[in-house]
Design a protein around this motif. Structure first.
Motif, PDB file in Angstrom:
ATOM      1  N   ASN A 151       0.814  -1.212   0.000  1.00 61.83           N
ATOM      2  CA  ASN A 151       0.000   0.000   0.000  1.00 61.83           C
ATOM      3  C   ASN A 151       0.847   1.261   0.000  1.00 61.83           C
ATOM      4  N   GLU A 152       1.941   1.228   0.754  1.00 67.40           N
ATOM      5  CA  GLU A 152       2.846   2.383   0.789  1.00 67.40           C
ATOM      6  C   GLU A 152       3.469   2.622  -0.576  1.00 67.40           C
ATOM      7  N   TYR A 153       3.848   1.536  -1.235  1.00 68.44           N
ATOM      8  CA  TYR A 153       4.472   1.707  -2.556  1.00 68.44           C
ATOM      9  C   TYR A 153       3.469   2.239  -3.575  1.00 68.44           C
ATOM     10  N   LYS A 154       2.242   1.753  -3.536  1.00 62.26           N
ATOM     11  CA  LYS A 154       1.229   2.266  -4.457  1.00 62.26           C
ATOM     12  C   LYS A 154       1.027   3.763  -4.270  1.00 62.26           C
ATOM     13  N   LYS A 155       0.982   4.219  -3.012  1.00 65.23           N
ATOM     14  CA  LYS A 155       0.815   5.637  -2.735  1.00 65.23           C
ATOM     15  C   LYS A 155       2.018   6.437  -3.231  1.00 65.23           C
ATOM     16  N   PHE A 156       3.231   5.892  -2.976  1.00 62.80           N
ATOM     17  CA  PHE A 156       4.444   6.571  -3.431  1.00 62.80           C
ATOM     18  C   PHE A 156       4.472   6.671  -4.950  1.00 62.80           C
ATOM     19  N   LYS A 157       4.190   5.571  -5.617  1.00 64.55           N
ATOM     20  CA  LYS A 157       4.243   5.560  -7.077  1.00 64.55           C
ATOM     21  C   LYS A 157       3.228   6.524  -7.661  1.00 64.55           C
ATOM     22  N   ARG A 158       2.031   6.546  -7.093  1.00 61.68           N
ATOM     23  CA  ARG A 158       1.015   7.475  -7.585  1.00 61.68           C
ATOM     24  C   ARG A 158       1.432   8.914  -7.352  1.00 61.68           C
ATOM     25  N   ARG A 159       2.036   9.185  -6.202  1.00 60.54           N
ATOM     26  CA  ARG A 159       2.490  10.553  -5.903  1.00 60.54           C
ATOM     27  C   ARG A 159       3.573  10.999  -6.871  1.00 60.54           C
ATOM     28  N   MET A 160       4.525  10.109  -7.168  1.00 51.94           N
ATOM     29  CA  MET A 160       5.578  10.447  -8.112  1.00 51.94           C
ATOM     30  C   MET A 160       5.021  10.622  -9.518  1.00 51.94           C
ATOM     31  N   PHE A 161       4.021   9.807  -9.873  1.00 51.22           N
ATOM     32  CA  PHE A 161       3.442   9.927 -11.209  1.00 51.22           C
ATOM     33  C   PHE A 161       2.667  11.235 -11.355  1.00 51.22           C
ATOM     34  N   GLU A 162       1.945  11.618 -10.314  1.00 50.09           N
ATOM     35  CA  GLU A 162       1.231  12.888 -10.359  1.00 50.09           C
ATOM     36  C   GLU A 162       2.211  14.046 -10.500  1.00 50.09           C
ATOM     37  N   ARG A 163       3.339  13.936  -9.857  1.00 48.21           N
ATOM     38  CA  ARG A 163       4.386  14.952 -10.004  1.00 48.21           C
ATOM     39  C   ARG A 163       4.902  14.977 -11.441  1.00 48.21           C
ATOM     40  N   TYR A 164       5.039  13.798 -11.997  1.00 48.79           N
ATOM     41  CA  TYR A 164       5.518  13.660 -13.378  1.00 48.79           C
ATOM     42  C   TYR A 164       4.551  14.302 -14.374  1.00 48.79           C
ATOM     43  N   THR A 165       3.233  14.160 -14.133  1.00 46.13           N
ATOM     44  CA  THR A 165       2.250  14.698 -15.076  1.00 46.13           C
ATOM     45  C   THR A 165       2.278  16.219 -15.165  1.00 46.13           C
ATOM     46  N   LYS A 166       2.973  16.871 -14.257  1.00 43.47           N
ATOM     47  CA  LYS A 166       3.060  18.329 -14.268  1.00 43.47           C
ATOM     48  C   LYS A 166       4.305  18.821 -15.014  1.00 43.47           C
ATOM     49  N   THR A 167       5.051  17.895 -15.586  1.00 44.40           N
ATOM     50  CA  THR A 167       6.293  18.261 -16.266  1.00 44.40           C
ATOM     51  C   THR A 167       6.093  18.354 -17.783  1.00 44.40           C
ATOM     52  N   GLU A 168       7.004  19.055 -18.422  1.00 44.95           N
ATOM     53  CA  GLU A 168       6.988  19.130 -19.884  1.00 44.95           C
ATOM     54  C   GLU A 168       7.339  17.774 -20.495  1.00 44.95           C
ATOM     55  N   ASP A 169       8.182  17.015 -19.818  1.00 39.99           N
ATOM     56  CA  ASP A 169       8.535  15.680 -20.311  1.00 39.99           C
ATOM     57  C   ASP A 169       7.282  14.818 -20.460  1.00 39.99           C
ATOM     58  N   TYR A 170       6.396  14.908 -19.480  1.00 37.65           N
ATOM     59  CA  TYR A 170       5.160  14.122 -19.534  1.00 37.65           C
ATOM     60  C   TYR A 170       4.328  14.497 -20.762  1.00 37.65           C
ATOM     61  N   LYS A 171       4.147  15.771 -20.997  1.00 35.77           N
ATOM     62  CA  LYS A 171       3.344  16.223 -22.133  1.00 35.77           C
ATOM     63  C   LYS A 171       3.914  15.704 -23.449  1.00 35.77           C
ATOM     64  N   LYS A 172       5.228  15.781 -23.578  1.00 36.66           N
ATOM     65  CA  LYS A 172       5.863  15.312 -24.805  1.00 36.66           C
ATOM     66  C   LYS A 172       5.720  13.791 -24.948  1.00 36.66           C
ATOM     67  N   PHE A 197       9.428   6.738 -15.711  1.00 31.41           N
ATOM     68  CA  PHE A 197       9.054   8.117 -15.381  1.00 31.41           C
ATOM     69  C   PHE A 197       9.763   8.614 -14.126  1.00 31.41           C
ATOM     70  N   TYR A 198      10.290   7.693 -13.307  1.00 27.39           N
ATOM     71  CA  TYR A 198      11.038   8.114 -12.121  1.00 27.39           C
ATOM     72  C   TYR A 198      12.268   8.939 -12.492  1.00 27.39           C
ATOM     73  N   GLN A 199      12.754   8.759 -13.716  1.00 31.05           N
ATOM     74  CA  GLN A 199      13.937   9.490 -14.153  1.00 31.05           C
ATOM     75  C   GLN A 199      13.632  10.968 -14.417  1.00 31.05           C
ATOM     76  N   HIS A 200      12.358  11.318 -14.476  1.00 29.40           N
ATOM     77  CA  HIS A 200      11.967  12.674 -14.858  1.00 29.40           C
ATOM     78  C   HIS A 200      11.389  13.481 -13.708  1.00 29.40           C
ATOM     79  N   VAL A 201      11.489  12.954 -12.492  1.00 27.73           N
ATOM     80  CA  VAL A 201      10.954  13.685 -11.347  1.00 27.73           C
ATOM     81  C   VAL A 201      11.986  13.697 -10.222  1.00 27.73           C
ATOM     82  N   LYS A 202      11.794  14.628  -9.307  1.00 26.05           N
ATOM     83  CA  LYS A 202      12.641  14.666  -8.116  1.00 26.05           C
ATOM     84  C   LYS A 202      12.125  13.622  -7.132  1.00 26.05           C
TER      85      LYS A 202
END
Length: 206
Positions: A151-172, A197-202
């Protein structure tokens, strides 16, 4: 990097539609751990001439090789690189590390950034039942290790992905991938399923 990620995603599509892929491995703390990502794929995309030619392939190993890694002096290092041959009754493993990486110094993945995701326990579709170890790598160096339950990993992965969706890399990536798959899949599902996608977020484990 954009072109590399798209190819990795398309590779993942083929893997999902076919049989489960034989994983790469990480030697750590005396154990052999299976990886949920293929660290060498981006390297071979950049240097395709270095990928050893092979004619023996399997639907369970579409990338054509099995890599084993370990940490040396805290840097992610290639320990073993083999090409399995299924043409005989018993699988034969041919080592190609000396051919592909003749210089020992090149076996340190100082170009690699992102997370190594290690599922622990029986895997149920896309997640393991028990827990996850996450190794945070920056320029090949191990920066931190975090253990999450499912459950912790699912929350972490979703949080990182949501962060990713706010990047220009995601749009491209989204637009390019959407054109390639022609509405056969949901681009977000594919982008989320891979750890690239982990490579594109902090990365932070808070």
């Amino acid at each position: 990097m954009k072109h590399i990620m798209i190819l990795v995603l398309l590779f993942c599509i083929n893997s999902l539609l076919a049989s489960e892929q034989i994983p790469d491995l990480l030697l750590y703390d005396g154990k052999e751990l299976t990886l949920d990502i293929y660290p060498l794929e981006s390297y071979f995309e950049k240097y395709p001439e270095k990928k050893s030619n092979h004619n023996i392939m399997s639907t369970a190993l579409r990338r054509g090789y099995i890599a084993t890694f370990e940490f040396k002096d805290n840097f992610l290092t290639l320990n073993k690189l083999i090409i399995p041959d299924w043409s005989q009754k018993e699988r034969i493993e041919r080592s190609v590390i000396d051919t592909v990486f003749p210089d020992v110094k090149d076996r340190q993945l100082r170009w690699y950034n992102g997370l190594l995701v290690i599922p622990i326990g029986e895997k149920n579709i896309s997640f393991a039942d028990e827990s996850y170890f996450l190794f945070h790598i920056v320029e090949g160096k191990l920066m931190a290790i975090k253990k999450y339950n499912l459950n912790e990993y699912k929350k972490f992965k979703r949080r990182m992905f949501e962060r990713y969706t706010k990047t220009e890399d995601y749009k491209k990536q989204y637009n390019t991938l959407n054109k390639k798959i022609k509405n056969q899949f949901n681009p977000d599902d594919l982008l989320y399923s891979t750890g690239d996608f982990y490579q594109h977020v902090k990365i932070d484990f808070n």
